[in-house]
Design an enzyme around this catalytic site. Sequence first.
Site, PDB file in Angstrom:
ATOM      1  N   SER A   4       0.864  -1.192   0.000  1.00 27.93           N
ATOM      2  CA  SER A   4       0.000   0.000   0.000  1.00 27.93           C
ATOM      3  C   SER A   4       0.890   1.227   0.000  1.00 27.93           C
ATOM      4  O   SER A   4       2.084   1.139   0.267  1.00 27.93           O
ATOM      5  CB  SER A   4      -0.872   0.022   1.250  1.00 27.93           C
ATOM      6  OG  SER A   4      -0.095   0.384   2.384  1.00 27.93           O
ATOM      7  N   ASP A   5       0.344   2.392  -0.297  1.00 23.34           N
ATOM      8  CA  ASP A   5       1.094   3.607  -0.036  1.00 23.34           C
ATOM      9  C   ASP A   5       0.972   3.903   1.462  1.00 23.34           C
ATOM     10  O   ASP A   5       0.193   3.273   2.176  1.00 23.34           O
ATOM     11  CB  ASP A   5       0.603   4.766  -0.915  1.00 23.34           C
ATOM     12  CG  ASP A   5       1.703   5.817  -1.092  1.00 23.34           C
ATOM     13  OD1 ASP A   5       2.620   5.864  -0.246  1.00 23.34           O
ATOM     14  OD2 ASP A   5       1.652   6.601  -2.060  1.00 23.34           O
ATOM     15  N   ALA A   6       1.771   4.874   1.921  1.00 24.60           N
ATOM     16  CA  ALA A   6       1.862   5.118   3.356  1.00 24.60           C
ATOM     17  C   ALA A   6       0.494   5.440   3.949  1.00 24.60           C
ATOM     18  O   ALA A   6      -0.177   6.364   3.498  1.00 24.60           O
ATOM     19  CB  ALA A   6       2.829   6.266   3.618  1.00 24.60           C
TER      20      ALA A   6
END
Length: 728
Positions: free
Chosen positions: A283-285
């Site tokens: 995932s992105d942050a």
Amino acid sequence: AQRDKIESLLAEMTLEEKIGQMNQESPSIVGGFEVPFGELIEMVTDGRLSNAEFKKIMSTAQQDCHEDEIRTGGVGSLMVQDPAKTNELQKIAVEESRLGIPLLFGLDVIHGYRTVYPIALAEACTFDPALMKKTARMAARESHSGGVAWHFAPMVDIARDARWGRVSEGPGEDPCLASAFARAKIEGLQEPEQADDPYVAACLKHYVGYGACEGGRDYNTVNMAMSLFYSVYLQPFQAAVRSGAQTAMAAFNDLNGVPCTVNKFLLRDVLKDTLGLPGFVVSDANAIKECVSHGIAADDRDAGVQAACAGLDMDMGTNIYKNHLKEAVESGQVPMEVIDDAVRRILSVKMWLGLFDNPYLTEEEMHRFDTLPQEHLALAREAGEKSIVLLKNEGNVLPLSPEKKIALVGSLADDREEVVGAWALSWRKEDCVSIRAGMEKAFPNLQYFPCGGPEGDMNADEIQRAGAYGDVVVAVLGETKAMSGEASSRADVTLPGKQRELLEKLLGFGKPVVLVLMNGRPLALEWEDRHVPAIVEAWHLGVQMGHAVANVLSGKAMPEGKLSASFPAMTGQCPVYYNHPSTGRPASKSKFTSKYLDAPLDSLYPFGHGLSYTSFALSDLQVNDAGEALDIRVKVENTGDRAGVETVQFYMQDVAASIVRPVKELKGFVKVRLAPGEKTKAAFSLPKQDMGFFDDQWKYRLENGVFRIFAGSSSRECISEEVAVCFS
Ligand code: BGC
């Protein structure tokens, strides 16, 4: 054997250990300073604390690297870049956790590690995939010795709106150029040149459509027709997966209503099952948690369930998988196969990297780049020179002969930290060369007058002195590195602050002015183009910026860059890109056409534009049907009095098709180096297979009919021929 090892590990793993592999952590800051961490961040944001002060505090902050969690098998990946620390943590994972599965250390290595190269948007202007591959190779070697095995790069988002701050991180507006960039980066990062040459795993991002965020506002919603998605935005990802890209990062945005983080269609059906991504998706942050704010998940647990089921294999930073997946599996909400698939993918990347056999860095590896090899700096300089785009050079103000008395103006010119641009994390100040330092070396009669910069006021006194000194003024203006990159969208993409006033004053002295731009996005330069005789787009070029700029201004290196993204005349034209779909009323002087009343009809400097100190002429375009491909040839002549490089660009237009097509699409490019007066033929073979497009169902269509074929020195300056093509 690899598969067997994964299966036997999987058979031994408890559910907690499996979920542990799906969990990525960053070191948590736990103290060592007076105020709470959140407030510290606020203080930097509102200016109470300078970046330098913040860095200093952080360097002594106490961190928790999650040693206990690693010991229990609860962490699959960590974001750390200290080589000694990575060895220490790896030892815990390998020797103290039950199954000894090594950790995967990842980091943002966007445009170089210690040797910072030009930002991606600039490097794409080289139109030189071999060079792009080399800079990636060097970055992989350096980061590997820093303990990093996984780059959160390349960023291959097509970006057509200059307002979006993240245009700086990617290869610009065109899918053909972006795909060439993507392939080169994957090869450079992942393919060693000889047996002991280190390699890293690439992470394609941001999957997908992030660059089309509405209005260029970061993290904003994305809506687009699927034919456009498949034909344009997906293209560089597809090219990269074909080149073997190991992993991908899901983008923050929703695409047509479903956030990429929980988008099963995008993650599982398209990326994994159809394109065949071999490894995993991270995932992105914080993005899993943000699905609650998106309003697509009721709570954290629901977000985690949706993400896991959609094929999002690793959670960056929220601990939602760690806290909720076990229960979700036990209650039947997340099938065990989903977990096993994710873990298989994560373990396969660790194996592909050789981490099971060689989990640690040796002392020799750790110190390999304590002194930067000249070769790395030379490459940074070369990449810098080739990324520079000469936008305008009226009256041949440039190049400047070394004896010239130059007044160098602008605080950006004297700032060696600004040269690295957005998203550079591992550079050292001692490697950075400011424009001033580079210019002073090349031009002995130069004097520097700061006068002002993108922020703050101008110093009238210094302006007077700059105007009084010398034969020519070189003004270095533009954006700080913080003005582009993540969370740095701008609603007005003209020169920030009072820099235009400064230019106006400088022009008032009646001497030739050269505007050297340092920035991370296309800027709106209508005024500058009207008033300033010479404009050089120098972007943020990395650690050797000063030398690269000095070499191009002096003519020691010829400018040869071509824009990877169109420059608007005015912000209100954004998004403006050369390869837009045909409208029923193409912009023209007549009233009822597609245009603005108060802006020029087109961009100011189009994609592919870039001048040289010599000139080139294209003529005699020939297009022959060679069966499987079109054989395209064009005569190129150096009509000036210096040797130089021209990038000949080949475009096509599908004149009538079942879906409205772009007015022009880049299909290929060839660089030619010619001596004064020299002529050659630039040739390009366009496979007919590449002349189609995708419809909304992802069906590739090759439609018989007339095509216009263009050869040009930019997307605007072209000659063309029509040809009827039959695909069956
Ligand atoms: C960015 C990513 C980056 C990640 C990890 C996010 O905020 O969107 O591009 O890779 O942080 O640092």
